[in-house]
Scaffold this active site. Structure first.
Site, PDB file in Angstrom:
ATOM      1  N   TYR A 240      -0.874   8.791  10.253  1.00 14.52           N
ATOM      2  CA  TYR A 240      -0.251   7.965   9.207  1.00 14.52           C
ATOM      3  C   TYR A 240      -1.004   6.650   9.008  1.00 14.52           C
ATOM      4  CZ  TYR A 240       3.027   4.540   7.292  1.00 14.52           C
ATOM      5  OH  TYR A 240       3.600   3.528   6.572  1.00 14.52           O
ATOM      6  N   LYS A 244      -3.435   5.541   5.822  1.00 12.05           N
ATOM      7  CA  LYS A 244      -3.041   4.358   5.044  1.00 12.05           C
ATOM      8  C   LYS A 244      -4.180   3.344   5.015  1.00 12.05           C
ATOM      9  CE  LYS A 244       0.392   3.506   3.291  1.00 12.05           C
ATOM     10  NZ  LYS A 244       0.836   3.754   1.892  1.00 12.05           N
TER      11      LYS A 244
END
Length: 450
Positions: A240, A244
């Site tokens: 994640y 990002k």
């Protein structure tokens, strides 16, 4: 630049705003806030995954408008609530993972002529997501949105929501700096986004060629493991935050040299609404809630944390307030000369720090005063929790208390010709699940940055 609330609210009057990720926790709070404080907003376009416009409209109605979060707004407008919403909110059936946001050409052109502000909240936030899925949403999605932004004649601001943990797990003060193309957290490595996209295609092609790609579970496992492996190769803890970070790099690269102001909001761990419109409101089970629920059910006898360290959480409504203020501050109408991409950390660790001990003592006190009652009507006693101050100690504990007995059970099961296979497989699966959670989430428990 100092701005009062009235100035922020006034900015959104007559504006057309495109919001991605509106069915998520933060997206709902943003949509409700704008509609409540600025009823004269012209339009709020909500891009949602759906097969067609009626399905998109139905999804927005059920997953956004009909939620209890909109109760205050519903009360304010009374019988005219639905009419007000229909006049302001436009559901669009699309997806940022596709070129043109998955919209028909005519719809895309009309939208490009109308939009003043873009707010990108869409993301997959699963720490252990498939690498291909994370790249599609968190990286390629950003690229597609930037390409659309370049077509918008009236665009005055693009707000992109990221996470404070793209900065990694460095200690001390972490400055609000944009992530440059190629930048990674591990010295001596260069992060090439295009190379990562090619790698995913090659791995999937290899799985298919070896006959392994036909099984969804095989490909899913391979993609999840690849994501974690690549994240850690470049210095990030999970898929994640890694993707990002890549998304931020793509954002800066795509809009470099343009005339569109861009703000990146990096919140820390987002928790429930603090003040308005509904104090304490939460959607689903988020990071901190999992710990509280586990303790409430007395399923957690121990946990991984240094109670002296700061637990950096931020209420959802405070993040939205910061987003709206940043949009106004860096829109062309008010901004002095500024860098094209500005970064904000929406966190609490420096201004209003709260330690993990605060969370534990608050939960402990609550459940002592309000004990849970089981299905049989008996009170579930609240026990003390033990906290491990290092991952190494936790691993030692799990080995002695669980892994060694599991190995003994495995040996006994073999001697009994598999009689205890179901019990062993169930306990072994639970053990591996806990160890995986610690592997993925453990670094957050010992984060020492601010």
């Amino acid at each position: 630049m100092m701005m009062d609330a009235a100035r922020i609210v006034e900015y959104f009057k007559g504006k057309c705003i495109l919001v991605t990720g509106s069915t998520g926790f933060l997206g709902k709070i943003l949509v409700e806030k704008i509609l409540r404080v600025q009823p004269d907003v012209r339009k709020i376009y909500l891009l949602v995954r759906a097969v067609d416009e009626p399905s998109a409209k139905q999804r927005v109605q059920q997953e956004v408008i009909d939620t209890e979060l909109f109760g205050l707004l519903r009360e304010k407008h009374g019988k005219g609530f639905q009419q007000f919403v229909e006049a302001k909110v436009v559901a669009l059936a699309g997806d940022i993972v596709y070129d043109g946001l998955g919209l028909e050409a005519a719809v895309l052109d009309a939208l490009a002529k109308d939009v003043d502000v873009i707010v990108n909240i869409a993301a997959t936030t699963n720490f252990y997501e498939r690498y291909d899925v994370s790249l599609d949403v968190n990286v390629l999605g950003v690229k597609h949105l930037c390409m659309f932004a370049k077509q918008c004649a009236r665009l005055r601001m693009l707000m992109h929501v990221s996470t404070a943990f793209v900065s990694g797990f460095r200690e001390g003060l972490i400055l609000e700096k944009p992530i440059k193309p190629g930048e990674s957290l591990r010295e001596g490595t260069y992060l090439d986004v295009d190379a990562e996209l090619r790698l995913v295609k090659e791995v999937k092609k290899s799985l298919a060629a070896n006959g392994d790609g036909d099984g969804d579970s095989t490909e899913r496992k391979a993609m999840k493991e690849l994501g974690l492996r690549r994240a850690r190769h470049f210095g990030w803890s999970n898929t994640y935050v890694f993707t990002k970070a890549m998304g931020e790099a793509v954002l800066g690269q795509q809009l470099r040299g343009g005339d569109v102001p861009v703000a990146v909001m990096r919140p820390s761990i987002i928790t429930s609404v603090r003040r308005d419109p509904l104090p304490g409101w939460m959607q689903g089970t988020r990071t901190i809630d999992s710990i509280i629920i586990g303790y409430a059910k007395q399923n957690l006898s121990c946990f991984l944390a240094d109670l002296r360290l700061v637990m950096d959480v931020i209420p959802g409504d405070m993040v939205v307030n910061a987003m709206m203020a940043a949009v106004v501050a860096h829109s062309e109408a008010f901004a002095p000369p500024l860098p094209q991409v500005v970064v904000y950390h929406a966190t609490s660790s420096l201004r209003n720090p709260a330690t993990y001990d605060v969370l534990y003592q608050s939960g402990r006190r609550h459940f002592y005063e309000n004990p849970r009652v089981g299905k049989d009507g008996r009170v579930i006693p609240t026990r003390e929790m033990y906290f491990f101050t290092s991952i190494a100690r936790f691993h030692l504990y799990m080995t002695l208390i669980y892994k060694v007995p599991l190995e003994i059970l495995h040996l006994v099961n073999l001697l009994l010709c598999g009689l205890l296979s179901r019990l062993y497989n169930d306990l072994n699966r639970k053990y591996k699940f806990v160890m995986h959670l610690v592997d993925v989430y453990g670094p957050f428990a010992f984060f020492k940055g601010w």
